[in-house]
Design a protein around this motif. Structure first.
Motif, short mmCIF file in Angstrom:
data_model
loop_
_atom_site.label_atom_id
_atom_site.label_comp_id
_atom_site.label_asym_id
_atom_site.label_seq_id
_atom_site.Cartn_x
_atom_site.Cartn_y
_atom_site.Cartn_z
N ILE A 35 -13.08 -48.23 -18.17
CA ILE A 35 -11.97 -47.44 -18.71
C ILE A 35 -12.39 -45.98 -18.81
O ILE A 35 -13.42 -45.66 -19.43
CB ILE A 35 -11.52 -47.96 -20.08
N PHE A 36 -11.60 -45.10 -18.19
CA PHE A 36 -11.79 -43.66 -18.29
C PHE A 36 -10.95 -43.15 -19.45
O PHE A 36 -9.76 -43.50 -19.56
CB PHE A 36 -11.32 -42.96 -17.00
N ILE A 37 -11.53 -42.29 -20.28
CA ILE A 37 -10.83 -41.80 -21.47
C ILE A 37 -10.78 -40.29 -21.45
O ILE A 37 -11.80 -39.61 -21.37
CB ILE A 37 -11.53 -42.32 -22.74
N GLY A 38 -9.55 -39.75 -21.51
CA GLY A 38 -9.33 -38.32 -21.44
C GLY A 38 -8.90 -37.70 -22.75
O GLY A 38 -8.84 -38.38 -23.79
N ALA A 39 -8.56 -36.42 -22.70
CA ALA A 39 -8.28 -35.65 -23.91
C ALA A 39 -7.06 -36.15 -24.66
O ALA A 39 -6.95 -35.95 -25.88
CB ALA A 39 -8.09 -34.18 -23.54
N GLY A 40 -6.13 -36.81 -23.96
CA GLY A 40 -4.95 -37.32 -24.64
C GLY A 40 -5.27 -38.32 -25.73
O GLY A 40 -4.52 -38.46 -26.71
N VAL A 41 -6.39 -39.02 -25.59
CA VAL A 41 -6.81 -39.98 -26.62
C VAL A 41 -7.34 -39.24 -27.85
O VAL A 41 -6.97 -39.52 -28.99
CB VAL A 41 -7.86 -40.96 -26.07
N SER A 42 -8.22 -38.24 -27.61
CA SER A 42 -8.78 -37.49 -28.73
C SER A 42 -7.73 -36.67 -29.47
O SER A 42 -7.87 -36.39 -30.66
CB SER A 42 -9.91 -36.58 -28.25
N ARG A 43 -6.68 -36.28 -28.78
CA ARG A 43 -5.61 -35.54 -29.46
C ARG A 43 -4.95 -36.40 -30.53
O ARG A 43 -4.46 -35.87 -31.54
CB ARG A 43 -4.57 -35.07 -28.44
N LEU A 44 -4.95 -37.71 -30.35
CA LEU A 44 -4.34 -38.60 -31.34
C LEU A 44 -5.13 -38.64 -32.64
O LEU A 44 -4.59 -39.01 -33.68
CB LEU A 44 -4.17 -40.01 -30.77
N VAL A 45 -6.43 -38.27 -32.60
CA VAL A 45 -7.21 -38.21 -33.84
C VAL A 45 -7.28 -36.79 -34.37
O VAL A 45 -7.99 -36.51 -35.34
CB VAL A 45 -8.63 -38.80 -33.65
N GLY A 46 -6.53 -35.86 -33.74
CA GLY A 46 -6.42 -34.50 -34.25
C GLY A 46 -7.20 -33.45 -33.49
O GLY A 46 -7.20 -32.28 -33.89
N CYS A 47 -7.90 -33.83 -32.41
CA CYS A 47 -8.63 -32.85 -31.62
C CYS A 47 -7.65 -31.96 -30.86
O CYS A 47 -6.52 -32.34 -30.60
CB CYS A 47 -9.58 -33.55 -30.65
N PRO A 48 -8.08 -30.74 -30.49
CA PRO A 48 -7.16 -29.79 -29.85
C PRO A 48 -6.85 -30.14 -28.40
O PRO A 48 -7.60 -30.87 -27.75
CB PRO A 48 -7.93 -28.46 -29.93
N SER A 49 -5.74 -29.60 -27.92
CA SER A 49 -5.43 -29.67 -26.49
C SER A 49 -6.34 -28.70 -25.76
O SER A 49 -7.03 -27.87 -26.39
CB SER A 49 -3.97 -29.30 -26.25
N TRP A 50 -6.35 -28.75 -24.43
CA TRP A 50 -7.14 -27.79 -23.67
C TRP A 50 -6.68 -26.37 -23.93
O TRP A 50 -7.49 -25.45 -24.03
CB TRP A 50 -7.07 -28.12 -22.17
N GLY A 51 -5.37 -26.18 -24.05
CA GLY A 51 -4.86 -24.83 -24.33
C GLY A 51 -5.32 -24.31 -25.67
O GLY A 51 -5.74 -23.15 -25.80
#
Length: 317
Positions: free
Chosen positions: A28-44
């Motif tokens: 399973i590959f895990i990208g930024a969309g998963v970390s955003r759900l725990v409150g991490c920032p978007s790339w922007g």
């Protein structure tokens, strides 16, 4: 792969993923969309905060930031990193990636419930320790409050060995980790050099050649990162053998967008989109899907023949 519209809130789990899990060949590959759900920032947000750190130190001004605002996030981040290096200033990446407003998301716990091989392009450690609270004063002290030590990090190309794929639960930080700042792939030059690295190329060829892969948390904002990865995986000539899948959400008015992306990814990279509805829970719907799928993916031991082959090939490296 179903292309029915409107999409379901929880898409059907592809049979190919069930079989791969049972044979110990699911990654399973895990990208930024998963970390955003725990409150991490978007790339922007990540790029803008990096530029603001420079402005706060009077290295650049807010007029500079405004003039860079039309560039995509990866370019803004590359420029921020290059300016910081030129000026001898160290960006505080730890502060840049930590959640500003932590959530109660359990998505990383659900992902770890599966127990397969994980590859992440995120820098954070939430996949490594999903059930603990973190203190984040700096990367050297990034440890669970429980006092338990972090498991061994796999975050440098020389660690990307074939045997890393044979141990269920292993986590490969493909773009480095906040724990080891020098391992982080940040700038455009970093990406170009990283994906020419022999260890990285061999690792991805092994992964896409022998494993069924599911991408989670890769939206349009991470399309460039996703394509860096996919270009290193040889496209399967047998279109009936589906081994690459991607969970991606759409709103009910985005049918044409879905159709175009479905055709693009399947024809160009052999990736089949498992589409789901964003209409009701927005991107938090992803957590519901991972919860559901994680209860239906039963990971077995790798086949003995595959294990022996991996050991012999690793010995030759």
């Amino acid at each position: 792969m179903s292309t029915t519209w409107p999409p379901r809130q929880i898409p059907f789990l592809p049979e190919e993923l069930k079989i791969a899990a049972s044979e110990g060949n699911l990654a399973i590959f895990i990208g930024a969309g998963v970390s955003r759900l725990v409150g991490c920032p978007s790339w922007g947000e990540f790029a803008d905060s990096a530029l603001k750190q420079l402005a706060d130190k009077d290295i650049i001004n807010f007029s500079d930031i405004q003039q860079l605002s039309h560039l995509d996030a990866k370019k803004r981040l590359s420029i921020a990193s290059q300016i910081a290096n030129t000026e001898g200033f160290q960006l505080d990446y730890q502060k840049l990636i930590e959640p500003q407003v932590p959530t109660n998301s359990q998505i990383y716990s659900y992902l770890n419930r599966i127990g397969c091989i994980y590859i992440t392009t995120n820098y954070d450690l939430y996949l490594d320790y999903p059930t603990y609270s973190y203190t984040l004063p700096d990367s050297s002290s990034f440890v669970p409050q429980s006092g338990k030590k972090l498991k061994e990090l796999i975050c440098r190309p020389d660690q990307f060995k074939r045997l890393a794929l044979r141990t269920p639960g292993n986590i490969v930080h493909l773009h480095g980790s906040i724990k080891e700042r020098e391992s982080m792939i940040i700038t455009t030059v970093d990406y170009l050099e990283h994906y020419r690295n022999e260890y990285v190329v061999n690792f991805l060829e092994e992964l896409f050649g022998h494993y069924t892969v599911l991408f989670i948390g890769y939206g349009l904002e991470e399309a460039e990162i996703l394509e860096h990865v996919l270009r290193k995986g040889k496209l399967n000539i047998d279109k009936t053998l589906r081994r690459r899948f991607m969970l991606q959400g759409f709103y009910s008015h985005q049918q044409r967008t879905f159709e175009h992306l479905h055709n693009y990814y399947s024809r160009t990279f052999g990736v089949y989109i498992c589409h789901f509805s964003l209409d009701y829970l927005n991107h938090a719907q992803l957590e519901k899907i991972v919860d559901d799928w994680s209860q239906n993916l039963k990971v077995g031991e790798p086949l003995l023949a595959d294990d022996l082959k991996a050991i012999l090939e690793a010995a030759d490296e």
